[in-house]
Design a protein around this motif. Structure first.
Motif, PDB file in Angstrom:
ATOM      1  N   LEU A  45     -12.003  -1.261  -2.749  1.00  0.00           N
ATOM      2  CA  LEU A  45     -11.059  -0.535  -1.908  1.00  0.00           C
ATOM      3  C   LEU A  45     -10.945  -1.183  -0.532  1.00  0.00           C
ATOM      4  CD1 LEU A  45      -9.196   1.899  -1.969  1.00  0.00           C
ATOM      5  CD2 LEU A  45     -11.097   3.315  -1.197  1.00  0.00           C
ATOM      6  N   ALA A  46     -12.066  -1.603   0.031  1.00  0.00           N
ATOM      7  CA  ALA A  46     -12.059  -2.234   1.356  1.00  0.00           C
ATOM      8  C   ALA A  46     -11.304  -3.564   1.322  1.00  0.00           C
ATOM      9  CB  ALA A  46     -13.491  -2.447   1.834  1.00  0.00           C
ATOM     10  N   ASP A  47     -11.569  -4.381   0.301  1.00  0.00           N
ATOM     11  CA  ASP A  47     -10.866  -5.658   0.169  1.00  0.00           C
ATOM     12  C   ASP A  47      -9.363  -5.442   0.021  1.00  0.00           C
ATOM     13  OD1 ASP A  47     -13.260  -6.991   0.316  1.00  0.00           O
ATOM     14  OD2 ASP A  47     -13.441  -7.353  -1.847  1.00  0.00           O
ATOM     15  N   ALA A  48      -9.004  -4.458  -0.787  1.00  0.00           N
ATOM     16  CA  ALA A  48      -7.590  -4.196  -1.035  1.00  0.00           C
ATOM     17  C   ALA A  48      -6.899  -3.636   0.200  1.00  0.00           C
ATOM     18  CB  ALA A  48      -7.446  -3.216  -2.202  1.00  0.00           C
ATOM     19  N   GLN A  49      -7.598  -2.787   0.961  1.00  0.00           N
ATOM     20  CA  GLN A  49      -7.011  -2.243   2.187  1.00  0.00           C
ATOM     21  C   GLN A  49      -6.722  -3.350   3.197  1.00  0.00           C
ATOM     22  OE1 GLN A  49     -10.024   0.661   3.105  1.00  0.00           O
ATOM     23  NE2 GLN A  49      -8.800   2.362   2.283  1.00  0.00           N
ATOM     24  N   ARG A  56       0.904   4.821   0.379  1.00  0.00           N
ATOM     25  CA  ARG A  56       1.250   5.029   1.785  1.00  0.00           C
ATOM     26  C   ARG A  56       2.751   5.239   1.968  1.00  0.00           C
ATOM     27  NH1 ARG A  56      -2.589   0.577   4.969  1.00  0.00           N
ATOM     28  NH2 ARG A  56      -4.587   1.588   4.475  1.00  0.00           N
ATOM     29  N   GLY A  57       3.534   4.739   1.023  1.00  0.00           N
ATOM     30  CA  GLY A  57       4.974   4.940   1.073  1.00  0.00           C
ATOM     31  C   GLY A  57       5.420   6.245   0.442  1.00  0.00           C
ATOM     32  N   GLY A  58       4.456   7.085   0.058  1.00  0.00           N
ATOM     33  CA  GLY A  58       4.781   8.388  -0.505  1.00  0.00           C
ATOM     34  C   GLY A  58       5.077   8.378  -1.986  1.00  0.00           C
ATOM     35  N   GLU A  59       4.722   7.298  -2.670  1.00  0.00           N
ATOM     36  CA  GLU A  59       5.000   7.221  -4.098  1.00  0.00           C
ATOM     37  C   GLU A  59       3.788   7.624  -4.927  1.00  0.00           C
ATOM     38  OE1 GLU A  59       7.624   4.253  -5.457  1.00  0.00           O
ATOM     39  OE2 GLU A  59       7.725   3.273  -3.503  1.00  0.00           O
ATOM     40  N   ARG A  60       4.043   7.810  -6.217  1.00  0.00           N
ATOM     41  CA  ARG A  60       2.978   8.147  -7.155  1.00  0.00           C
ATOM     42  C   ARG A  60       2.554   6.891  -7.888  1.00  0.00           C
ATOM     43  NH1 ARG A  60       5.283  11.119 -11.137  1.00  0.00           N
ATOM     44  NH2 ARG A  60       7.355  10.500 -10.414  1.00  0.00           N
ATOM     45  N   VAL A  61       1.263   6.762  -8.135  1.00  0.00           N
ATOM     46  CA  VAL A  61       0.730   5.566  -8.783  1.00  0.00           C
ATOM     47  C   VAL A  61      -0.194   5.974  -9.923  1.00  0.00           C
ATOM     48  CG1 VAL A  61      -0.552   3.421  -8.466  1.00  0.00           C
ATOM     49  CG2 VAL A  61       0.833   4.319  -6.582  1.00  0.00           C
ATOM     50  N   GLY A  62      -0.105   5.241 -11.016  1.00  0.00           N
ATOM     51  CA  GLY A  62      -0.989   5.500 -12.148  1.00  0.00           C
ATOM     52  C   GLY A  62      -1.428   4.199 -12.793  1.00  0.00           C
ATOM     53  N   LEU A  63      -2.432   4.280 -13.652  1.00  0.00           N
ATOM     54  CA  LEU A  63      -2.922   3.117 -14.393  1.00  0.00           C
ATOM     55  C   LEU A  63      -2.511   3.252 -15.857  1.00  0.00           C
ATOM     56  CD1 LEU A  63      -6.511   2.688 -12.892  1.00  0.00           C
ATOM     57  CD2 LEU A  63      -4.441   1.398 -12.326  1.00  0.00           C
ATOM     58  N   THR A  64      -2.060   2.152 -16.442  1.00  0.00           N
ATOM     59  CA  THR A  64      -1.495   2.232 -17.782  1.00  0.00           C
ATOM     60  C   THR A  64      -2.525   2.524 -18.864  1.00  0.00           C
ATOM     61  OG1 THR A  64      -1.712  -0.172 -18.074  1.00  0.00           O
ATOM     62  CG2 THR A  64       0.371   0.639 -17.171  1.00  0.00           C
ATOM     63  N   LEU A 103      -1.598  -3.179  -4.084  1.00  0.00           N
ATOM     64  CA  LEU A 103      -0.261  -2.698  -4.411  1.00  0.00           C
ATOM     65  C   LEU A 103      -0.236  -1.174  -4.477  1.00  0.00           C
ATOM     66  CD1 LEU A 103       2.648  -3.346  -5.280  1.00  0.00           C
ATOM     67  CD2 LEU A 103       1.821  -3.424  -7.647  1.00  0.00           C
ATOM     68  N   ALA A 104      -1.281  -0.590  -5.067  1.00  0.00           N
ATOM     69  CA  ALA A 104      -1.375   0.867  -5.148  1.00  0.00           C
ATOM     70  C   ALA A 104      -1.442   1.493  -3.757  1.00  0.00           C
ATOM     71  CB  ALA A 104      -2.593   1.270  -5.967  1.00  0.00           C
ATOM     72  N   ILE A 105      -2.204   0.891  -2.872  1.00  0.00           N
ATOM     73  CA  ILE A 105      -2.337   1.412  -1.507  1.00  0.00           C
ATOM     74  C   ILE A 105      -0.997   1.405  -0.787  1.00  0.00           C
ATOM     75  CG2 ILE A 105      -3.312   0.898   0.774  1.00  0.00           C
ATOM     76  CD1 ILE A 105      -5.857  -0.039  -0.701  1.00  0.00           C
ATOM     77  N   ILE A 106      -0.262   0.308  -0.913  1.00  0.00           N
ATOM     78  CA  ILE A 106       1.046   0.220  -0.267  1.00  0.00           C
ATOM     79  C   ILE A 106       1.991   1.294  -0.810  1.00  0.00           C
ATOM     80  CG2 ILE A 106       3.105  -1.218  -0.054  1.00  0.00           C
ATOM     81  CD1 ILE A 106       1.283  -3.654   0.075  1.00  0.00           C
ATOM     82  N   ARG A 117      -0.187   9.922  -9.728  1.00  0.00           N
ATOM     83  CA  ARG A 117      -0.311  10.876  -8.629  1.00  0.00           C
ATOM     84  C   ARG A 117      -0.077  10.191  -7.292  1.00  0.00           C
ATOM     85  NH1 ARG A 117      -6.107  13.890  -9.901  1.00  0.00           N
ATOM     86  NH2 ARG A 117      -5.788  14.326 -12.116  1.00  0.00           N
ATOM     87  N   GLY A 118       0.148  11.020  -6.287  1.00  0.00           N
ATOM     88  CA  GLY A 118       0.258  10.521  -4.930  1.00  0.00           C
ATOM     89  C   GLY A 118      -0.929  10.996  -4.121  1.00  0.00           C
ATOM     90  N   GLY A 119      -0.933  10.674  -2.836  1.00  0.00           N
ATOM     91  CA  GLY A 119      -1.994  11.143  -1.958  1.00  0.00           C
ATOM     92  C   GLY A 119      -3.123  10.154  -1.787  1.00  0.00           C
ATOM     93  N   THR A 120      -3.870  10.347  -0.715  1.00  0.00           N
ATOM     94  CA  THR A 120      -4.943   9.413  -0.373  1.00  0.00           C
ATOM     95  C   THR A 120      -6.096   9.429  -1.379  1.00  0.00           C
ATOM     96  OG1 THR A 120      -5.904  11.128   1.053  1.00  0.00           O
ATOM     97  CG2 THR A 120      -4.418   9.544   2.096  1.00  0.00           C
ATOM     98  N   ALA A 121      -6.362  10.589  -1.990  1.00  0.00           N
ATOM     99  CA  ALA A 121      -7.464  10.677  -2.949  1.00  0.00           C
ATOM    100  C   ALA A 121      -7.201   9.824  -4.187  1.00  0.00           C
ATOM    101  CB  ALA A 121      -7.706  12.129  -3.352  1.00  0.00           C
ATOM    102  N   GLN A 122      -5.933   9.587  -4.483  1.00  0.00           N
ATOM    103  CA  GLN A 122      -5.610   8.795  -5.666  1.00  0.00           C
ATOM    104  C   GLN A 122      -6.086   7.356  -5.527  1.00  0.00           C
ATOM    105  OE1 GLN A 122      -4.942   9.534  -8.504  1.00  0.00           O
ATOM    106  NE2 GLN A 122      -3.502   8.205  -9.554  1.00  0.00           N
ATOM    107  N   ALA A 123      -6.167   6.850  -4.297  1.00  0.00           N
ATOM    108  CA  ALA A 123      -6.635   5.474  -4.092  1.00  0.00           C
ATOM    109  C   ALA A 123      -8.058   5.303  -4.611  1.00  0.00           C
ATOM    110  CB  ALA A 123      -6.550   5.104  -2.621  1.00  0.00           C
ATOM    111  N   MET A 124      -8.936   6.239  -4.310  1.00  0.00           N
ATOM    112  CA  MET A 124     -10.313   6.142  -4.789  1.00  0.00           C
ATOM    113  C   MET A 124     -10.389   6.321  -6.294  1.00  0.00           C
ATOM    114  SD  MET A 124     -13.419   5.466  -4.407  1.00  0.00           S
ATOM    115  CE  MET A 124     -13.690   5.366  -2.635  1.00  0.00           C
TER     116      MET A 124
END
Length: 297
Positions: free
Chosen positions: A27-31, A130-138, A124-127, A145-152
């Protein structure tokens, strides 16, 4: 608790602890990577849940009758939805090849292909989040889901070990209609599975990008004399006394594979990008961000 059961419990616990400790590092590297791209990206209008009118779009299956703008629809033969800014944030689905071949690195100074794929996917997920979109893994059944908790959640899921097979395949079973997707892989596996996955995605109006990640040694084939070639799982092993004699045939097949991937993308409206692990990740992430923006536009 019996010894086998105790051993299984200890193994699961150790794996969980390993994932939990590795996820924050990813997460740190990606941020850090995402920050370098976000600094150069300017916001633009997008459809959303605000009050300001953005655009009309044709009604689709699943839209509520309440969403239809009957005045606009009366001017044509179809039904139209009135969109406002930030309405119904789109979903981005991300797939990272979990095959053992992605663990390859030709030199200790370069990251494994899998690690580079994980970092790019996470950034890519972080960006997107942060843009208010939902992200999932295939490879998960969870809805994006969206939101900061989804990043972790995504970081933890990316670090989990999967089936010990040489080559993974893109998963496209759970794709929200009209979403965007990115598959990270070396794409050394069955090309028919890639074609099938993008075909299924196209059926759901999903477009996106294939990012082929290769180690420089896989491009140069710097082998000579007696060499033992072995797959990362050990399932395939081949020994030769004249490795250099295989170079031309190998490079020809690699070029053919790239051409096949590009052709599949052309037919399905996707985009293709090649990334080498000895190169910085920032240009590829920026390319992805822009490519997905063009897909959505």
């Amino acid at each position: 608790m019996s010894d086998p059961a105790r051993h299984t419990a200890q193994t699961l616990r150790s794996r969980s602890e390993a994932v939990a400790s590795a996820a924050p590092a990813l997460l740190a590297d990606a941020q850090h990577l995402a920050a370098t791209v976000l600094l150069g990206v300017h916001g633009r209008k997008r459809a959303g849940s605000g009050d300001e009118f953005w655009q009309y779009r044709p009604a689709q299956a699943g839209d509520s009758y309440r969403q239809i703008d009957w005045r606009r629809s009366a001017l044509s033969d179809g039904h139209f939805i009135r969109q406002t800014e930030w309405q119904a944030a789109q979903a981005i689905m991300i797939g990272v090849d979990d095959g053992a071949s992605m663990r390859f690195s030709g030199h200790k100074s370069r990251p494994e292909k899998r690690r580079r794929a994980q970092t790019l996917a996470m950034a890519l997920a972080i960006i997107a989040l942060r843009g208010g979109e939902r992200v999932g893994l295939t490879h998960l059944t969870d809805a994006p889901r969206g939101g900061t908790a989804q990043a972790m959640r995504i970081a933890t899921a990316l670090m989990e070990e999967h089936a010990d097979i040489d080559h993974g395949t893109p998963q496209a079973q759970i794709m929200p209609l009209g979403s965007r997707a990115v598959f990270f892989s070396d794409f050394f596996g069955d090309i028919a599975m890639v074609e099938q996955a993008l075909g299924r995605a196209a059926d759901r109006e999903v477009k996106g990008a294939l990012v082929q990640i290769l180690d420089p040694d896989e491009e140069r084939f710097p082998y000579d004399g007696r060499t033992v070639f072995e797959s990362m799982t050990g399932a395939i092993r081949f020994e030769t006394l004249k490795a250099r004699g295989l170079r031309d045939a190998y490079l020809e097949r690699l070029t053919a594979r790239k051409t096949q991937l590009q052709e599949i993308c052309r037919r399905t409206g996707w985009r293709y990008h090649l990334h080498h692990t000895d190169q910085p990740a920032e240009p590829t992430l920026l390319w992805l961000h822009r490519a997905l923006e063009r897909v959505r536009a």
